[in-house]
Motif scaffolding. Structure first.
Motif, PDB file in Angstrom:
ATOM      1  N   GLN A   6      14.768  40.011  36.955  1.00 45.85           N
ATOM      2  CA  GLN A   6      16.045  38.899  37.491  1.00 45.85           C
ATOM      3  C   GLN A   6      16.714  38.449  36.450  1.00 45.85           C
ATOM      4  O   GLN A   6      17.988  38.358  36.593  1.00 45.85           O
ATOM      5  CB  GLN A   6      15.397  38.191  38.621  1.00 45.85           C
ATOM      6  N   ALA A   7      15.869  37.913  35.412  1.00 46.68           N
ATOM      7  CA  ALA A   7      16.667  37.024  34.389  1.00 46.68           C
ATOM      8  C   ALA A   7      17.447  38.149  33.580  1.00 46.68           C
ATOM      9  O   ALA A   7      18.291  38.042  33.148  1.00 46.68           O
ATOM     10  CB  ALA A   7      15.478  36.395  33.402  1.00 46.68           C
ATOM     11  N   LEU A   8      16.645  39.316  33.286  1.00 49.99           N
ATOM     12  CA  LEU A   8      17.451  40.347  32.555  1.00 49.99           C
ATOM     13  C   LEU A   8      18.499  40.895  32.976  1.00 49.99           C
ATOM     14  O   LEU A   8      19.736  41.155  32.415  1.00 49.99           O
ATOM     15  CB  LEU A   8      16.394  41.376  32.060  1.00 49.99           C
ATOM     16  N   ALA A   9      18.630  40.972  34.459  1.00 49.15           N
ATOM     17  CA  ALA A   9      19.716  41.343  35.138  1.00 49.15           C
ATOM     18  C   ALA A   9      20.904  40.727  34.934  1.00 49.15           C
ATOM     19  O   ALA A   9      22.080  41.138  34.985  1.00 49.15           O
ATOM     20  CB  ALA A   9      19.399  41.599  36.513  1.00 49.15           C
ATOM     21  N   LYS A  10      21.035  39.383  34.895  1.00 48.32           N
ATOM     22  CA  LYS A  10      21.928  38.553  34.716  1.00 48.32           C
ATOM     23  C   LYS A  10      22.589  38.699  33.282  1.00 48.32           C
ATOM     24  O   LYS A  10      23.677  38.355  33.204  1.00 48.32           O
ATOM     25  CB  LYS A  10      21.455  36.950  34.736  1.00 48.32           C
ATOM     26  N   LYS A  11      22.171  39.570  32.124  1.00 48.18           N
ATOM     27  CA  LYS A  11      22.575  39.599  30.962  1.00 48.18           C
ATOM     28  C   LYS A  11      23.037  41.134  30.899  1.00 48.18           C
ATOM     29  O   LYS A  11      23.670  41.407  29.695  1.00 48.18           O
ATOM     30  CB  LYS A  11      21.428  39.476  29.948  1.00 48.18           C
ATOM     31  N   VAL A  12      22.730  42.024  31.636  1.00 49.47           N
ATOM     32  CA  VAL A  12      23.131  43.390  31.582  1.00 49.47           C
ATOM     33  C   VAL A  12      24.717  43.365  32.120  1.00 49.47           C
ATOM     34  O   VAL A  12      25.175  43.082  32.970  1.00 49.47           O
ATOM     35  CB  VAL A  12      22.149  44.184  32.653  1.00 49.47           C
ATOM     36  N   PRO A  13      25.289  44.300  31.064  1.00 50.19           N
ATOM     37  CA  PRO A  13      26.811  44.414  31.233  1.00 50.19           C
ATOM     38  C   PRO A  13      27.169  45.010  32.769  1.00 50.19           C
ATOM     39  O   PRO A  13      26.263  46.179  33.002  1.00 50.19           O
ATOM     40  CB  PRO A  13      27.232  45.199  30.207  1.00 50.19           C
ATOM     41  N   PRO A  14      27.986  44.612  33.356  1.00 49.32           N
ATOM     42  CA  PRO A  14      28.291  45.076  34.837  1.00 49.32           C
ATOM     43  C   PRO A  14      28.559  46.637  34.733  1.00 49.32           C
ATOM     44  O   PRO A  14      28.361  47.367  35.822  1.00 49.32           O
ATOM     45  CB  PRO A  14      29.521  44.340  35.196  1.00 49.32           C
ATOM     46  N   GLU A  15      29.144  47.151  33.609  1.00 48.21           N
ATOM     47  CA  GLU A  15      29.710  48.753  33.642  1.00 48.21           C
ATOM     48  C   GLU A  15      28.158  49.592  33.388  1.00 48.21           C
ATOM     49  O   GLU A  15      28.639  50.746  33.256  1.00 48.21           O
ATOM     50  CB  GLU A  15      30.660  48.853  32.569  1.00 48.21           C
ATOM     51  N   THR A  16      27.026  48.915  33.416  1.00 48.02           N
ATOM     52  CA  THR A  16      25.964  49.774  32.939  1.00 48.02           C
ATOM     53  C   THR A  16      25.634  50.744  34.090  1.00 48.02           C
ATOM     54  O   THR A  16      25.503  50.358  35.480  1.00 48.02           O
ATOM     55  CB  THR A  16      24.586  48.903  32.925  1.00 48.02           C
ATOM     56  N   ASP A  17      25.478  52.089  33.938  1.00 46.60           N
ATOM     57  CA  ASP A  17      25.360  52.980  35.087  1.00 46.60           C
ATOM     58  C   ASP A  17      23.726  53.374  35.255  1.00 46.60           C
ATOM     59  O   ASP A  17      23.504  53.696  36.385  1.00 46.60           O
ATOM     60  CB  ASP A  17      25.979  54.348  34.666  1.00 46.60           C
TER      61      ASP A  17
END
Length: 183
Positions: A45-56
């Motif tokens: 959950q914490a890492l998901a907030k830092k992943v660029p939205p364009e990640t496929d």
């Protein structure tokens, strides 16, 4: 049983990690997320907030990090994540593999991608979820960084040692230590 511990505070969870000797000159704090549902979910959950939205896609090696990759993919709303296997499997066609030597695994191991997964990620934005820099020997780290520079791949790599990254040609780095950010 370990007699030394490192206290880890991450994503709202606290764990006491045993410090284990890997060699006579190297000791590591044994961080095993596998089986720890609370920690795996909190980290994803914490890492998901830092992943660029364009990640496929999320891609990881066949390691104890698979549950984190699964939870991260779920948190990002993905229906699939990719696992680089440790050997070529019978179902694989046109597999791509490399030999690797890890500090935590004895001997040489393979990392393999199925041809189907290779086609799936071509031209896509892929987040590599693994402790790449500490797992690779010096030569392979240099090869990875050279490839990233040559192909001009936008890359986010985290590591425990800033010395893994040569200053020349890698752009600007931000090092986070104890909550302080410096360039």
């Amino acid at each position: 049983m370990a007699d030394r511990y490192y206290t880890l505070h991450i994503a709202g969870c606290t764990r006491n990690l045993p410090i284990l000797n890997v060699t006579d000159k190297l000791a590591i704090a044994g961080f095993v997320m596998l089986g720890d549902v609370e920690l795996t979910d909190a980290c994803a959950q914490a890492l998901a907030k830092k992943v660029p939205p364009e990640t496929d896609y999320v891609l990881t090696a066949e390691t104890k990090g698979i549950p984190l990759a699964e939870e991260l993919a779920r948190a990002l709303g993905m229906d699939r994540y990719i696992v680089a296997r440790k050997s070529v499997k019978a179902y694989m066609e046109n597999a791509l593999w490399v030999d690797d030597v890890s500090i935590t695994t004895k001997g040489t191991q393979k990392l393999c991608l199925d041809g189907t997964d290779i086609e799936r990620i071509k031209g896509k934005n892929v987040l590599l979820l693994d402790d790449v820099m500490s797992e690779l020997d010096v030569k392979r780290r240099q090869q990875l960084l050279h490839f990233i520079r040559r192909e001009r791949i936008q890359t986010l790599i985290t590591a425990t040692d800033a010395a893994y990254f040569p200053a020349e040609g890698m752009g600007q780095y931000y090092h986070v230590r104890s909550g302080q950010i410096s360039t």
